[in-house]
Design a protein around this motif. Sequence first.
Motif, PDB file in Angstrom:
ATOM      1  N   ALA A  79     -44.154  40.294  93.936  1.00 50.15           N
ATOM      2  CA  ALA A  79     -45.118  39.454  94.770  1.00 50.15           C
ATOM      3  C   ALA A  79     -44.917  40.115  96.368  1.00 50.15           C
ATOM      4  CB  ALA A  79     -44.587  37.920  94.583  1.00 50.15           C
ATOM      5  N   ARG A  85     -50.191  36.273  90.929  1.00 47.35           N
ATOM      6  CA  ARG A  85     -50.489  35.896  89.648  1.00 47.35           C
ATOM      7  C   ARG A  85     -50.887  34.639  89.438  1.00 47.35           C
ATOM      8  NH1 ARG A  85     -47.854  36.971  83.903  1.00 47.35           N
ATOM      9  NH2 ARG A  85     -49.535  35.621  83.402  1.00 47.35           N
ATOM     10  N   SER A  86     -51.738  34.337  88.811  1.00 49.08           N
ATOM     11  CA  SER A  86     -51.818  32.692  87.968  1.00 49.08           C
ATOM     12  C   SER A  86     -51.548  32.894  86.586  1.00 49.08           C
ATOM     13  CB  SER A  86     -53.200  32.105  88.556  1.00 49.08           C
ATOM     14  OG  SER A  86     -54.331  32.790  87.629  1.00 49.08           O
ATOM     15  N   PHE A  87     -51.268  31.859  86.130  1.00 48.39           N
ATOM     16  CA  PHE A  87     -50.917  31.704  84.570  1.00 48.39           C
ATOM     17  C   PHE A  87     -51.915  30.971  83.732  1.00 48.39           C
ATOM     18  CE2 PHE A  87     -46.996  32.491  87.167  1.00 48.39           C
ATOM     19  CZ  PHE A  87     -46.255  33.260  86.287  1.00 48.39           C
ATOM     20  N   ALA A 105     -45.919  28.168  99.559  1.00 51.90           N
ATOM     21  CA  ALA A 105     -46.689  29.596  99.031  1.00 51.90           C
ATOM     22  C   ALA A 105     -46.865  30.326 100.303  1.00 51.90           C
ATOM     23  CB  ALA A 105     -48.076  29.412  98.354  1.00 51.90           C
ATOM     24  N   GLU A 160     -53.551  26.290  91.980  1.00 56.25           N
ATOM     25  CA  GLU A 160     -52.952  27.561  91.663  1.00 56.25           C
ATOM     26  C   GLU A 160     -53.272  28.969  92.326  1.00 56.25           C
ATOM     27  OE1 GLU A 160     -51.893  28.072  87.525  1.00 56.25           O
ATOM     28  OE2 GLU A 160     -50.643  29.792  88.077  1.00 56.25           O
ATOM     29  N   LEU A 163     -52.293  29.053  95.716  1.00 61.34           N
ATOM     30  CA  LEU A 163     -50.912  29.361  95.878  1.00 61.34           C
ATOM     31  C   LEU A 163     -50.963  30.810  95.941  1.00 61.34           C
ATOM     32  CD1 LEU A 163     -48.831  26.917  93.571  1.00 61.34           C
ATOM     33  CD2 LEU A 163     -49.199  26.762  95.868  1.00 61.34           C
ATOM     34  N   VAL A 164     -51.616  31.452  95.003  1.00 59.56           N
ATOM     35  CA  VAL A 164     -51.663  33.021  94.623  1.00 59.56           C
ATOM     36  C   VAL A 164     -52.289  33.617  95.947  1.00 59.56           C
ATOM     37  CG1 VAL A 164     -52.984  34.470  93.406  1.00 59.56           C
ATOM     38  CG2 VAL A 164     -51.764  32.470  92.231  1.00 59.56           C
ATOM     39  N   ARG A 167     -50.338  34.466 100.211  1.00 59.35           N
ATOM     40  CA  ARG A 167     -49.493  35.623 100.754  1.00 59.35           C
ATOM     41  C   ARG A 167     -50.490  36.800 101.111  1.00 59.35           C
ATOM     42  NH1 ARG A 167     -44.601  38.066 100.439  1.00 59.35           N
ATOM     43  NH2 ARG A 167     -43.061  36.434  99.938  1.00 59.35           N
TER      44      ARG A 167
ATOM     45  N   GLN B 230     -40.175  29.500  88.046  1.00 57.14           N
ATOM     46  CA  GLN B 230     -40.890  30.655  87.608  1.00 57.14           C
ATOM     47  C   GLN B 230     -41.908  30.762  88.815  1.00 57.14           C
ATOM     48  OE1 GLN B 230     -44.006  30.738  84.532  1.00 57.14           O
ATOM     49  NE2 GLN B 230     -42.932  32.243  83.493  1.00 57.14           N
ATOM     50  N   ARG B 231     -42.691  29.648  89.285  1.00 55.71           N
ATOM     51  CA  ARG B 231     -43.621  29.834  90.233  1.00 55.71           C
ATOM     52  C   ARG B 231     -42.761  30.074  91.718  1.00 55.71           C
ATOM     53  NH1 ARG B 231     -47.578  31.902  91.264  1.00 55.71           N
ATOM     54  NH2 ARG B 231     -49.084  31.057  90.036  1.00 55.71           N
ATOM     55  N   ARG B 233     -40.564  32.056  91.944  1.00 57.86           N
ATOM     56  CA  ARG B 233     -40.242  33.487  91.848  1.00 57.86           C
ATOM     57  C   ARG B 233     -41.592  34.275  92.167  1.00 57.86           C
ATOM     58  NH1 ARG B 233     -37.235  33.214  87.086  1.00 57.86           N
ATOM     59  NH2 ARG B 233     -35.350  32.852  88.082  1.00 57.86           N
ATOM     60  N   PHE B 234     -42.711  33.816  91.303  1.00 58.86           N
ATOM     61  CA  PHE B 234     -43.980  34.496  91.383  1.00 58.86           C
ATOM     62  C   PHE B 234     -44.663  34.378  92.746  1.00 58.86           C
ATOM     63  CE2 PHE B 234     -43.216  35.328  86.909  1.00 58.86           C
ATOM     64  CZ  PHE B 234     -43.865  36.623  86.863  1.00 58.86           C
ATOM     65  N   LEU B 235     -44.038  33.318  93.570  1.00 58.20           N
ATOM     66  CA  LEU B 235     -44.304  33.490  94.875  1.00 58.20           C
ATOM     67  C   LEU B 235     -43.841  34.429  96.021  1.00 58.20           C
ATOM     68  CD1 LEU B 235     -44.836  29.634  95.801  1.00 58.20           C
ATOM     69  CD2 LEU B 235     -46.637  31.185  95.116  1.00 58.20           C
ATOM     70  N   GLY B 236     -42.559  35.000  95.362  1.00 57.83           N
ATOM     71  CA  GLY B 236     -41.874  35.947  96.117  1.00 57.83           C
ATOM     72  C   GLY B 236     -40.627  35.473  96.688  1.00 57.83           C
ATOM     73  N   TYR B 237     -40.119  34.242  96.210  1.00 58.10           N
ATOM     74  CA  TYR B 237     -38.835  33.851  96.762  1.00 58.10           C
ATOM     75  C   TYR B 237     -37.784  34.518  95.706  1.00 58.10           C
ATOM     76  CZ  TYR B 237     -40.979  29.984  99.405  1.00 58.10           C
ATOM     77  OH  TYR B 237     -41.552  29.467 100.411  1.00 58.10           O
TER      78      TYR B 237
END
Lengths: 251, 377
Positions: A79, A85-87, A105, A160, A163-164, A167, B230-231, B233-237
């Motif tokens: 990341a 990614r989104s889920f 985010a 979502e 959020l993605v 960054r 999980q979220r 983690r996937f945000l970069g934390y």
Amino acid sequence: MSVDYAFKTEHLTRSFSGFKAVSDVTIEIPVGGVRTIIGPNGAGKTTFFNLLSGLLPPSSGKIFFDGKDITNLEPYKRARMGLARSFQITNIFAKLTVYENVRLAVQAVHDGTASFFFPSRTKMGDLAGKTESILDDIGLTSVANGLAENLSHGDQRRLEIGLVLARDPKVLLLDEPLAGMSPTETHATVELIVRIAPGRTILLVEHDIDVIMAISTTITVLQTGQILAVGTPLEIRTNEAVQRAYLGGHV
Amino acid sequence: MIRPVASKAWITLLAVAVAFVVLPLLMPGGTLDLYPFAGARFPVHAGFIDLATTVLVFALFALGFNLLFGHTGELSFGHSMFFALGAYGTALATKGFDITLFGSHLVFAGSHDGLFALFISLSIVLLWAWALGRIIVPRSSGIYYSMITMAFAQVIYFIAFRWSELTGGEDGLQGISRPHIIGIPDGWLGDATHVYVFTAVIAFLAVAGNYWIVHSKFGSVLHAIRENKQRARFLGYDVNKYRVNAFVLSAIFPGIAGWLWTYFQQSINPDAGSIDYSGRVVMMSLLGGINTFAGPMIGAFVYWDLQNRVSGITKFWPAAIGIVFAIFVILAPRGIGGGFEDIRRYGIQAVFRRIFSKSARIETEVAEELPTHGAAR
């Protein structure tokens, strides 16, 4: 980007107790554009995404991102490299407010700095401003102070994506962003995807064939974990193998 | 502008300060003791002051524990080990020791400097918490996390229980003198009310520190981890790094509470590290409400007040507390603090409706009108 591919995989394989969900996939995904992955259920689309984003380790093979081998890199490090990614199943902070979701985010960009303990506007930049601009982008400004769990399904999906986006990632993996949306919501979301696409590579898993044909730069067709065809929407539409395997000759 | 209404730090902390001043008056025999059979005394009377001090120590203990439980979403069932390490560290720093370890003779004469004892205790607590966090966090979560923390707490408990030469074994250590601390006249801490004041000041500073952690950006990441690892983690934390840090930070407060406890009690025994104590802070946090800042402190007050009153009536007081606890978990799963919050947000009728319905969640007629009011500010 220093290389001309966003992703590259070499002999990427993932098996689940003998069953090969992704089987020996070697592919280069070029930088830029909307790269859609289609295929029948069980073709390995989501597994492929999970391998690229680091949710699952591959059984064998290698993954390169932006010129670096990321095969064994943890998700949070991917990341940080600019891969978001989104889920398929909405994955947000349900019990936090919409605003807080986006702010978390945005703030994640600064993770690892001691300034997390100090209210330091200067070091972190304008978090609030960035948060508000993203809320504006995804059209959720008016409900920013409500809990995310109270949003409609479509709004949650869009949150979502917000959020993605926070960054400002180079590569976005969107796993069925339109699933379960009403026509109006679909329209708004497609518009959002098209708007954010310039300057990024978007990998998209989708089922809505009209949308796919309209916005894809290239389409990759997966079948039983392997690549069946790669091409422009027109090429895929006229590809006989694809028609037989997936489109049932109706496209 | 859509910035959420900032929670006003000074209002919360002022409320805590006022509560700490009023607390002794609420104790049995105090002026504000509302228990029907209590003979309230005028003018201002500070009631059963030692009980008030006990409440403060456990309020701090529970507040630290809740940094992990309520804010990060991880249930440690062994936080009494940090309380015990803080308490024994203080006792040993004060009394000194004279032991033989692996053939070598170790002697320390002891020091009455309170800040020296605090430094020693917190160093031990931090080192132990950090090492444990590094071991536990990457390997476990959920029920396993609770079990492993409990197992390590048992290690501390049995060291306290068995290593008589150092810890005094089952009897513990007695006759620990009150500390010398710069700025406090010698002998001032000989008075129970002064001990309360001292404890309240330290506890208040620690509470302010805890508030700062919870409401910092770091704290917001803990909430994110609680909601969706999980979220995050996937945000970069780096989620595990945060979990370790939360574990260490949450150990500091029981450590300080142990320091205060030793000076207050002037003795210490292995109970401090027992499962019983670990369980009590879980209970206090749940009673008070784990998702509110002050909840665990309210819970500590309710627990001790209840215990004190019921134990005067029946020797089966633990059963009575158990029943109250069970009723709370069933009818008010968000605790007292959560109940107040719900009443403020949904109105008292909705809260009562929820209590008599079978759902744990408040069902509002309109799916909680998504507020554009307050949003548009």
